[in-house]
Write a protein that holds these residues in place. Structure first.
Motif, mmCIF file in Angstrom:
data_model
loop_
_atom_site.group_PDB
_atom_site.id
_atom_site.type_symbol
_atom_site.label_atom_id
_atom_site.label_comp_id
_atom_site.label_asym_id
_atom_site.label_seq_id
_atom_site.Cartn_x
_atom_site.Cartn_y
_atom_site.Cartn_z
ATOM 1 N N THR A 113 0.824 -1.210 0.000
ATOM 2 C CA THR A 113 0.000 0.000 0.000
ATOM 3 C C THR A 113 0.856 1.257 0.000
ATOM 4 N N LEU A 114 1.942 1.262 0.771
ATOM 5 C CA LEU A 114 2.814 2.439 0.814
ATOM 6 C C LEU A 114 3.512 2.674 -0.522
ATOM 7 N N TYR A 115 3.887 1.598 -1.210
ATOM 8 C CA TYR A 115 4.481 1.757 -2.544
ATOM 9 C C TYR A 115 3.466 2.360 -3.515
ATOM 10 N N LEU A 116 2.243 1.821 -3.517
ATOM 11 C CA LEU A 116 1.211 2.332 -4.417
ATOM 12 C C LEU A 116 0.814 3.752 -4.034
ATOM 13 N N PHE A 117 0.718 4.004 -2.741
ATOM 14 C CA PHE A 117 0.349 5.339 -2.256
ATOM 15 C C PHE A 117 1.377 6.378 -2.685
ATOM 16 N N SER A 118 2.657 6.052 -2.536
ATOM 17 C CA SER A 118 3.701 7.003 -2.918
ATOM 18 C C SER A 118 3.688 7.249 -4.425
ATOM 19 N N GLY A 119 3.382 6.219 -5.212
ATOM 20 C CA GLY A 119 3.294 6.404 -6.655
ATOM 21 C C GLY A 119 2.145 7.325 -7.036
ATOM 22 N N ALA A 120 0.985 7.123 -6.400
ATOM 23 C CA ALA A 120 -0.165 7.978 -6.688
ATOM 24 C C ALA A 120 0.100 9.412 -6.252
ATOM 25 N N ILE A 121 0.736 9.574 -5.103
ATOM 26 C CA ILE A 121 1.049 10.921 -4.609
ATOM 27 C C ILE A 121 2.058 11.608 -5.516
ATOM 28 N N ALA A 122 3.055 10.869 -5.991
ATOM 29 C CA ALA A 122 4.041 11.452 -6.896
ATOM 30 C C ALA A 122 3.377 11.948 -8.171
ATOM 31 N N PHE A 123 2.462 11.151 -8.708
ATOM 32 C CA PHE A 123 1.751 11.549 -9.926
ATOM 33 C C PHE A 123 0.904 12.796 -9.677
ATOM 34 N N ALA A 124 0.154 12.813 -8.569
ATOM 35 C CA ALA A 124 -0.700 13.954 -8.258
ATOM 36 C C ALA A 124 0.120 15.223 -8.036
ATOM 37 N N CYS A 125 1.236 15.099 -7.337
ATOM 38 C CA CYS A 125 2.068 16.277 -7.074
ATOM 39 C C CYS A 125 2.704 16.805 -8.350
ATOM 40 N N ARG A 126 3.110 15.916 -9.243
ATOM 41 C CA ARG A 126 3.680 16.357 -10.513
ATOM 42 C C ARG A 126 2.629 17.109 -11.333
ATOM 43 N N MET A 127 1.389 16.664 -11.256
ATOM 44 C CA MET A 127 0.317 17.350 -11.962
ATOM 45 C C MET A 127 0.059 18.736 -11.375
ATOM 46 N N CYS A 128 0.407 18.912 -10.101
ATOM 47 C CA CYS A 128 0.196 20.197 -9.426
ATOM 48 C C CYS A 128 1.465 21.060 -9.409
#
Length: 233
Positions: A113-128
């Motif tokens: 979950t932490l691996y997937l969570f960090s990937g989703a957060i990285a994508f969202a932050c890059r979009m922002c």
């Protein structure tokens, strides 16, 4: 050529830049990194500074995995305290099974979950507009999970203490008293992750990230309560 000898271009050997060994060696050979305990103490004072130094060391994937697994063990200890020290009525019969399930959840599901969570957060932050990579985000999230884990254990010990003192002080059974102790680990996890992610992506302020994570956490809690109320019984 000896040090101080003049070169053909007019420079001396001593004029060349001072290249430190730590600048060219890998993470496993680095000798300038902080110790685990020193970095944790710094994290409780200034999470962004601790994250910045850790990312600057370019930690290996094995080291990041160590952070996750160590936080998993502490998380399991947190649940063990809740189950063993202050179990609910009738929980003793199912205790070995519950402990086994929580161990599997801690070491495998939580890590994934932490691996997937960090990937989703990285994508969202890059979009922002964030500038960090998935590796930077993983470093911040994994380290934040380790820093927040001991606080969750403290919360579980407080809840256990309230449970044992409840016969002498019934007010300790009130949700308004016990709820903060239950949520203290989650609150600090959200705060530390927010600071780490903000630093990993070079965001100027931590507040917007903290607000976004807080809203996400509340939404997930409401969803979890709804699912449990309708399908968990």
């Amino acid at each position: 050529m000896a040090i101080g000898e003049r070169r053909l271009d007019g420079t001396f050997v001593s004029d060349l830049p001072d290249v430190r060994l730590s600048d060219i060696r890998g993470d496993e050979d680095s000798f300038q990194g902080m110790s685990l305990w020193a970095r944790m103490k710094l994290s409780y004072i200034d999470m962004r500074a601790a994250t910045r130094q850790l990312i600057g060391e370019n930690p290996s994937e094995a080291r990041l995995l160590f952070f996750v697994l160590l936080s998993d063990v502490i998380f399991f200890l947190n649940r063990g305290v809740s189950l063993v020290i202050s179990p609910g009525s009738g929980a003793s019969e199912k205790l070995p099974l519950e402990i086994g399930l929580w161990l599997v959840a801690a070491l495998f599901l939580r890590t994934l979950t932490l691996y997937l969570f960090s990937g989703a957060i990285a994508f969202a932050c890059r979009m922002c507009g964030g500038e960090g990579s998935w590796r930077d985000t993983r470093t911040g999230v994994f380290w934040a999970s380790l820093v927040a884990a001991p606080i969750g254990v403290i919360g579980a010990l407080i809840v256990a203490l309230f449970a044992h003192l409840e016969p002498y002080a019934p007010i300790l059974a009130e949700p308004a008293i016990t709820l903060p102790a239950h949520l203290i680990g989650m609150v600090f996890f959200v705060f530390f992750v927010s600071a780490s992610v903000a630093e990993a992506h070079r965001f100027r302020n931590t507040s917007p990230v903290f607000i976004a994570f807080s809203l996400l956490t509340v939404a997930l809690l409401v969803l979890g309560i709804y699912v449990y109320a309708n399908y968990g019984r």
